[in-house]
Write an enzyme that holds these catalytic residues in place. Structure first.
Site, mmCIF file in Angstrom:
data_model
loop_
_atom_site.group_PDB
_atom_site.id
_atom_site.type_symbol
_atom_site.label_atom_id
_atom_site.label_comp_id
_atom_site.label_asym_id
_atom_site.label_seq_id
_atom_site.Cartn_x
_atom_site.Cartn_y
_atom_site.Cartn_z
ATOM 1 N N LYS A 92 0.868 -1.191 0.000
ATOM 2 C CA LYS A 92 0.000 0.000 0.000
ATOM 3 C C LYS A 92 0.895 1.228 0.000
ATOM 4 C CE LYS A 92 -4.420 0.893 0.077
ATOM 5 N NZ LYS A 92 -5.549 0.080 -0.404
ATOM 6 N N ASP A 125 -7.002 4.234 -4.613
ATOM 7 C CA ASP A 125 -7.688 4.088 -3.329
ATOM 8 C C ASP A 125 -8.311 5.474 -3.085
ATOM 9 O OD1 ASP A 125 -7.817 2.047 -0.873
ATOM 10 O OD2 ASP A 125 -7.579 4.017 0.000
HETATM 11 P P1 NDP Z 1 -12.967 7.761 -3.115
HETATM 12 O O1 NDP Z 1 -11.892 8.734 -2.888
HETATM 13 O O2 NDP Z 1 -13.475 7.557 -4.488
HETATM 14 O O3 NDP Z 1 -14.229 8.055 -2.170
HETATM 15 C C1 NDP Z 1 -14.095 8.097 -0.799
HETATM 16 C C2 NDP Z 1 -15.423 8.492 -0.190
HETATM 17 O O4 NDP Z 1 -15.344 8.360 1.216
HETATM 18 C C3 NDP Z 1 -15.800 9.930 -0.460
HETATM 19 O O5 NDP Z 1 -17.196 10.026 -0.486
HETATM 20 C C4 NDP Z 1 -15.230 10.665 0.745
HETATM 21 O O6 NDP Z 1 -15.883 11.887 1.042
HETATM 22 C C5 NDP Z 1 -15.485 9.648 1.840
HETATM 23 N N1 NDP Z 1 -14.431 9.779 2.862
HETATM 24 C C6 NDP Z 1 -13.113 9.593 2.719
HETATM 25 N N2 NDP Z 1 -12.439 9.807 3.854
HETATM 26 C C7 NDP Z 1 -13.388 10.149 4.742
HETATM 27 C C8 NDP Z 1 -13.347 10.477 6.104
HETATM 28 N N3 NDP Z 1 -12.188 10.503 6.798
HETATM 29 N N4 NDP Z 1 -14.516 10.751 6.716
HETATM 30 C C9 NDP Z 1 -15.705 10.707 6.025
HETATM 31 N N5 NDP Z 1 -15.793 10.399 4.731
HETATM 32 C C10 NDP Z 1 -14.673 10.117 4.106
HETATM 33 O O7 NDP Z 1 -12.404 6.381 -2.534
HETATM 34 P P2 NDP Z 1 -12.896 4.899 -2.825
HETATM 35 O O8 NDP Z 1 -14.356 4.866 -3.064
HETATM 36 O O9 NDP Z 1 -11.979 4.301 -3.814
HETATM 37 O O10 NDP Z 1 -12.561 4.198 -1.424
HETATM 38 C C11 NDP Z 1 -13.534 4.074 -0.385
HETATM 39 C C12 NDP Z 1 -13.116 2.953 0.547
HETATM 40 O O11 NDP Z 1 -13.019 1.731 -0.177
HETATM 41 C C13 NDP Z 1 -11.754 3.116 1.220
HETATM 42 O O12 NDP Z 1 -11.802 2.520 2.492
HETATM 43 C C14 NDP Z 1 -10.826 2.302 0.328
HETATM 44 O O13 NDP Z 1 -9.672 1.896 1.021
HETATM 45 C C15 NDP Z 1 -11.734 1.142 0.001
HETATM 46 N N6 NDP Z 1 -11.402 0.349 -1.187
HETATM 47 C C16 NDP Z 1 -11.256 0.935 -2.398
HETATM 48 C C17 NDP Z 1 -10.997 0.156 -3.512
HETATM 49 C C18 NDP Z 1 -10.928 0.722 -4.887
HETATM 50 O O14 NDP Z 1 -10.823 -0.063 -5.821
HETATM 51 N N7 NDP Z 1 -11.007 2.021 -5.080
HETATM 52 C C19 NDP Z 1 -10.794 -1.302 -3.392
HETATM 53 C C20 NDP Z 1 -11.065 -1.826 -2.069
HETATM 54 C C21 NDP Z 1 -11.326 -1.006 -1.025
HETATM 55 P P3 NDP Z 1 -15.225 13.269 0.527
HETATM 56 O O15 NDP Z 1 -15.323 13.244 -0.959
HETATM 57 O O16 NDP Z 1 -16.011 14.345 1.178
HETATM 58 O O17 NDP Z 1 -13.799 13.215 1.017
HETATM 59 O O1 2IT Z 2 -7.940 -1.732 -0.986
HETATM 60 C C1 2IT Z 2 -7.851 -2.182 -2.134
HETATM 61 O O2 2IT Z 2 -8.001 -3.384 -2.383
HETATM 62 C C2 2IT Z 2 -7.555 -1.242 -3.230
HETATM 63 N N1 2IT Z 2 -7.487 -0.039 -2.992
HETATM 64 C C3 2IT Z 2 -7.335 -1.756 -4.618
HETATM 65 C C4 2IT Z 2 -5.948 -2.317 -4.764
HETATM 66 C C5 2IT Z 2 -5.552 -2.672 -6.169
HETATM 67 O O3 2IT Z 2 -4.368 -2.973 -6.344
HETATM 68 O O4 2IT Z 2 -6.375 -2.680 -7.087
#
Ligand code: NDP
Ligand code: 2IT
Length: 451
Positions: free
Chosen positions: A126, A166
């Site tokens: 990460k 992420d």
């Molecule tokens: P994005 O940046 O696309 O979206 C994040 C969302 O969460 C936004 O709505 C943001 O609000 C909100 N957010 C982030 N930090 C905070 C906080 N501290 N408090 C409240 N709201 C918060 O990220 P992703 O959708 O990609 O990721 C969301 C989650 O999924 C994370 O935990 C990530 O690790 C996990 N994840 C992502 C993957 C991926 O493929 N992208 C894969 C597996 C897991 P705002 O816009 O106002 O900041």
């Molecule tokens: O938490 C996760 O699994 C991710 N942010 C995606 C990792 C990846 O390599 O696609």
């Protein structure tokens, strides 16, 4: 080694407060795998746990860039290469002001076991930075990404370490990072995943995590003898990549997702959220969710300042299935009690570690179907591996092909986790099932590879 000894041992991997989330992630795993460790002394003999909780290496570097007003800015960048027993280090990059080494160690540690559960040849890593993309112009984001890659490129490679997105890192940022890597190395290779489709990205990668979480939930509900999601009210937190695509897949399946949230507040739209509007606000305009009610006066916007005391607005709304898809520890014990007393049947973690340990205990003791992050959100990294496979073979798979492979992968993970739980006497406990199944796979590879 006893649990107590393991808990003491953990403190040898770091001692600062930043590490709290890392300890939280580790402690859950240590607790879950204790029956496995007690049943087979080879894990103690080869000191697997002691070796697994320490990252192979951590890179920390300065990122200097210039904003649009020609002010020089300094951020910190990181890459945690945690474990490559099953394949090259693989995991996302997070750009958010809260990023520090402890958060990245927790995410990297979870990633090792998540990636193992996919059954694909990928290790865990990460990275990220405390850079805040919010309020920055596109040009500033581009300049930051270039400066970040100037350092990061030294440590990554398509057979070494393959970062992805992420929080705060989507297709736009991956594109800028890829462009800089290509410039520095003169090499056009699949060193990042989540690339835009036009230069090596996989179809379905943007959708993969959210869709995958819903596929996992459908399988879990069926295996646990519960009704499917069709026609059911669902609550989703977040309004980013994972949340939007979880909402999309729920709608495809005839469910009614009624909430979403960002860091400033929550939208509750009892008729079902307007996904096209959400995408416009969050993916194109990149504005606050509050603007949703300009187009839908019948919906409710609840700013964070008006959340019920000690709780999150999303989890106080009645639902059949809940999908925390924003960030770590966003669903606490009070939220869990609210969901349980409102009749919620299933909780699936789209985000990484969104439920606190007390919330998880409440779900498990009330026999809620609970899908832990490292199993339920593994669809994102699985499709990242499919992107690596396409890049390596210079081929492109169709949307339908990737979607089908994703669905099968999520079904297989769900079944493997459930079966492992049953084998270890904790039937229905997907937390223990996921931790044991993931740990076993990595541990056996570590033993076979020597020290
Ligand atoms: P994005 O940046 O696309 O979206 C994040 C969302 O969460 C936004 O709505 C943001 O609000 C909100 N957010 C982030 N930090 C905070 C906080 N501290 N408090 C409240 N709201 C918060 O990220 P992703 O959708 O990609 O990721 C969301 C989650 O999924 C994370 O935990 C990530 O690790 C996990 N994840 C992502 C993957 C991926 O493929 N992208 C894969 C597996 C897991 P705002 O816009 O106002 O900041
Ligand atoms: O938490 C996760 O699994 C991710 N942010 C995606 C990792 C990846 O390599 O696609």
């Amino acid at each position: 080694m006893s649990i107590a000894e393991m808990k003491i041992k953990k403190f040898e991997t770091g001692t600062c407060e930043q590490d709290n989330v890392f300890y939280q992630a580790m402690e859950e795993v240590i607790y879950s795998i204790s029956p496995l460790l007690e049943s087979d002394d080879k894990y103690a003999k080869y000191a697997i746990l002691e070796r697994l909780v320490v990252p192979d290496r951590i890179f920390k570097f300065k990122v200097t860039w210039m904003d649009d007003n020609q002010n020089i800015k300094v951020n910190t960048g990181y890459r945690v290469q945690f474990n490559n027993s099953l394949g090259p280090y693989k995991g996302g990059l997070r750009f958010h002001p809260s990023v520090n080494e402890g958060i990245l160690k927790f995410l990297g540690f979870e990633q090792i076991l998540k990636n193992a559960l996919t059954g694909l040849p990928i290790g865990g890593g990460k990275g990220g930075s405390d850079f805040d993309p919010k309020g920055k112009s596109e040009f500033e984001v581009m300049k930051f990404c270039s400066a970040f890659m100037t350092e990061l490129h030294k440590y990554i490679g398509p057979r070494i370490d393959i970062p992805a997105g992420d929080i705060g890192v989507g297709g736009r940022e991956i594109g800028f990072l890829f462009g800089e890597y290509k410039k520095i190395t003169s090499s056009y290779e699949g060193v990042l995943t989540g690339k835009p489709f036009m230069f090596g990205g996989s179809l379905m990668r943007p959708e993969a995590t959210g869709y995958g979480t819903v596929y996992f939930t459908e399988t879990m509900l069926e295996m646990e003898g519960k009704e499917s999601l069709e026609g059911k009210i669902c609550t989703v937190s977040g309004a980013g990549n994972v949340a939007l695509h979880a909402i999309e897949k729920l709608q495809h399946l005839g469910a009614i997702p009624v909430t979403c949230s960002d860091s400033k507040g929550t939208i509750y739209d009892s008729r079902g959220v307007d996904l096209a509007l959400l995408k416009e606000l969050k993916l194109e305009k990149r504005v606050s969710l509050e603007e949703y009610i300009n187009s839908h006066q019948e919906a409710t916007y609840i700013p964070v300042s008006e959340y019920p005391e000690g709780a999150h607005a999303v989890w106080s709304i009645e639902c059949y299935a809940a999908f925390p898809c924003a960030t770590q520890n966003e669903l606490n014990e009070i939220d869990a009690q609210n969901l349980i007393s409102n009749g919620c049947v299933s909780v699936s973690e789209g985000a990484n570690m969104p439920s606190t340990p007390h919330a998880i205990d409440a779900f498990l003791s009330h026999k809620i179907c609970f899908a832990p992050a490292k199993a339920a959100n593994a669809g994102g990294v699985a499709v990242s591996e499919f992107e690596m496979a396409q890049n390596a073979s210079m081929s492109k798979w169709s949307f339908e092909e990737v979607d089908e492979k994703l669905k099968i992968t999520m079904q297989q993970i769900c079944k493997r986790v459930a079966l492992t739980a049953k084998d270890y006497g904790v039937e229905g406990n997907y937390v223990d099932g996921a931790n044991i199944a993931g740990f076993k796979k990595v541990a056996d590879a570590m033993i076979a590879e020597g020290i």
